[in-house]
Design a protein around this motif. Structure first.
Motif, mmCIF file in Angstrom:
data_model
loop_
_atom_site.group_PDB
_atom_site.id
_atom_site.type_symbol
_atom_site.label_atom_id
_atom_site.label_comp_id
_atom_site.label_asym_id
_atom_site.label_seq_id
_atom_site.Cartn_x
_atom_site.Cartn_y
_atom_site.Cartn_z
ATOM 1 N N ALA A 170 0.853 -1.188 0.000
ATOM 2 C CA ALA A 170 0.000 0.000 0.000
ATOM 3 C C ALA A 170 0.887 1.235 0.000
ATOM 4 O O ALA A 170 1.941 1.259 0.636
ATOM 5 N N GLY A 171 0.452 2.248 -0.730
ATOM 6 C CA GLY A 171 1.234 3.473 -0.782
ATOM 7 C C GLY A 171 0.382 4.657 -1.182
ATOM 8 O O GLY A 171 -0.826 4.539 -1.391
ATOM 9 N N CYS A 172 1.028 5.807 -1.279
ATOM 10 C CA CYS A 172 0.267 7.005 -1.615
ATOM 11 C C CYS A 172 1.134 8.020 -2.353
ATOM 12 O O CYS A 172 2.360 7.956 -2.335
ATOM 13 N N VAL A 173 0.428 8.927 -3.002
ATOM 14 C CA VAL A 173 1.015 10.114 -3.598
ATOM 15 C C VAL A 173 0.604 11.260 -2.674
ATOM 16 O O VAL A 173 -0.521 11.758 -2.755
ATOM 17 N N PRO A 174 1.491 11.654 -1.756
ATOM 18 C CA PRO A 174 1.151 12.764 -0.850
ATOM 19 C C PRO A 174 1.168 14.083 -1.625
ATOM 20 O O PRO A 174 2.049 14.318 -2.457
ATOM 21 N N PHE A 175 0.188 14.948 -1.357
ATOM 22 C CA PHE A 175 0.131 16.217 -2.069
ATOM 23 C C PHE A 175 -0.419 17.314 -1.167
ATOM 24 O O PHE A 175 -1.062 17.048 -0.157
ATOM 25 N N LYS A 176 -0.138 18.547 -1.567
ATOM 26 C CA LYS A 176 -0.777 19.706 -0.953
ATOM 27 C C LYS A 176 -0.661 20.878 -1.904
ATOM 28 O O LYS A 176 0.058 20.816 -2.904
ATOM 29 N N TYR A 177 -1.389 21.933 -1.584
ATOM 30 C CA TYR A 177 -1.400 23.134 -2.408
ATOM 31 C C TYR A 177 -0.420 24.158 -1.864
ATOM 32 O O TYR A 177 -0.272 24.301 -0.663
ATOM 33 N N PHE A 178 0.221 24.856 -2.784
ATOM 34 C CA PHE A 178 1.137 25.930 -2.441
ATOM 35 C C PHE A 178 0.659 27.190 -3.152
ATOM 36 O O PHE A 178 0.101 27.119 -4.248
ATOM 37 N N SER A 179 0.912 28.332 -2.557
ATOM 38 C CA SER A 179 0.556 29.602 -3.194
ATOM 39 C C SER A 179 1.416 29.801 -4.421
ATOM 40 O O SER A 179 2.596 29.438 -4.445
ATOM 41 N N CYS A 180 0.819 30.412 -5.394
ATOM 42 C CA CYS A 180 1.519 30.694 -6.642
ATOM 43 C C CYS A 180 2.492 31.856 -6.435
ATOM 44 O O CYS A 180 2.192 32.806 -5.730
ATOM 45 N N ASP A 181 3.660 31.777 -7.054
ATOM 46 C CA ASP A 181 4.578 32.916 -6.997
ATOM 47 C C ASP A 181 4.352 33.801 -8.220
ATOM 48 O O ASP A 181 3.473 33.550 -9.037
ATOM 49 N N GLU A 182 5.155 34.831 -8.381
ATOM 50 C CA GLU A 182 4.962 35.786 -9.472
ATOM 51 C C GLU A 182 5.194 35.184 -10.855
ATOM 52 O O GLU A 182 4.772 35.722 -11.856
ATOM 53 N N ASN A 183 5.846 34.020 -10.930
ATOM 54 C CA ASN A 183 6.109 33.388 -12.220
ATOM 55 C C ASN A 183 4.987 32.450 -12.663
ATOM 56 O O ASN A 183 5.056 31.859 -13.724
ATOM 57 N N CYS A 184 3.967 32.300 -11.838
ATOM 58 C CA CYS A 184 2.868 31.379 -12.133
ATOM 59 C C CYS A 184 1.934 31.926 -13.198
ATOM 60 O O CYS A 184 1.837 33.124 -13.402
ATOM 61 N N ASN A 185 1.212 31.015 -13.794
ATOM 62 C CA ASN A 185 0.126 31.360 -14.694
ATOM 63 C C ASN A 185 -0.879 32.207 -13.912
ATOM 64 O O ASN A 185 -1.305 31.828 -12.833
ATOM 65 N N ILE A 186 -1.284 33.330 -14.450
ATOM 66 C CA ILE A 186 -2.156 34.270 -13.740
ATOM 67 C C ILE A 186 -3.519 33.656 -13.403
ATOM 68 O O ILE A 186 -4.159 34.030 -12.431
ATOM 69 N N ARG A 187 -3.969 32.695 -14.187
ATOM 70 C CA ARG A 187 -5.263 32.048 -13.936
ATOM 71 C C ARG A 187 -5.194 31.112 -12.735
ATOM 72 O O ARG A 187 -6.216 30.768 -12.171
ATOM 73 N N MET A 188 -4.017 30.692 -12.371
ATOM 74 C CA MET A 188 -3.868 29.736 -11.266
ATOM 75 C C MET A 188 -3.538 30.479 -9.983
ATOM 76 O O MET A 188 -2.553 31.199 -9.918
ATOM 77 N N LYS A 189 -4.348 30.298 -8.959
ATOM 78 C CA LYS A 189 -4.088 30.940 -7.675
ATOM 79 C C LYS A 189 -3.213 30.075 -6.787
ATOM 80 O O LYS A 189 -2.628 30.545 -5.839
ATOM 81 N N LYS A 190 -3.163 28.793 -7.111
ATOM 82 C CA LYS A 190 -2.361 27.873 -6.309
ATOM 83 C C LYS A 190 -1.820 26.775 -7.227
ATOM 84 O O LYS A 190 -2.351 26.543 -8.305
ATOM 85 N N ILE A 191 -0.758 26.168 -6.769
ATOM 86 C CA ILE A 191 -0.207 25.038 -7.509
ATOM 87 C C ILE A 191 -0.178 23.826 -6.581
ATOM 88 O O ILE A 191 -0.120 23.962 -5.365
#
Length: 177
Positions: A23-44
């Motif tokens: 058994a295993g997992c893909v651990p994930f979470k959201y991070f705030s977008c920095d100034e280089n991010c796509n403007i449509r995305m508020k989080k990555i």
């Protein structure tokens, strides 16, 4: 010092039709977008990977599914033991067959394993965990993780994970199960 202890040994290990069950997992979470991010995305979204003491490349936490736990409990336990994270399972991704060269035994002489993988939304990173002396954790974007992933079957699990979340989602809640 870590108060948690990793399970060891094979006396509680589950097997089915010559396969060691994992058994295993893909651990994930959201991070705030920095100034280089796509403007449509508020989080990555980023996934957590760990190193392997047995060779190069990065892995997702996984390990033996034991007789006294459900597959979901095993996936959560492995995330704590190997990566030092706690969270909530959000989605079953799939089962993946693979062959372990160094984990052959009388019940699986060829080393065949079947891994049930889940998406795990991380809500706590532990300061100490059972395998912290031999594991380093690293948060990566999905493309970065794909490049550094050691096993093709784990890349397949990552691809399945990537299909299920929407990067343009304005909802702050992680995807549901």
């Amino acid at each position: 010092m870590c108060d948690l202890v990793a399970r060891t040994g094979r006396h509680q290990q589950r097997y089915e039709n010559g396969y060691r069950l994992v058994a295993g997992c893909v651990p994930f979470k959201y991070f705030s977008c920095d100034e280089n991010c796509n403007i449509r995305m508020k989080k990555i979204i980023k996934v957590l990977m760990i190193n392997s003491p047995s060779g190069p490349g990065l892995l997702f936490p996984k390990g033996g599914w034991e007789n006294d736990e459900t597959v979901e409990e095993a996936a959560v336990r492995e995330a704590i033991e190997e990566a030092g994270v706690r969270g909530d399972l959000k989605k079953y991704l799939n089962d993946y067959d693979f062959r372990s060269k160094n984990l052959q035994d009388e019940f699986s002489p060829e080393g065949w394993c079947k891994a049930s993988m889940f998406a795990l939304y991380v809500n706590e990173e532990l300061d100490s965990w059972p395998e912290q002396e031999k594991r380093e954790r690293k948060w990566l974007t999905i493309p970065e993780a794909s490049q550094l992933c050691r096993h093709s079957w784990m890349k397949d699990a990552l691809d399945k994970f990537a299909e299920y979340y929407d990067t343009d989602d304005d909802n702050d809640d992680p995807p549901g199960r």
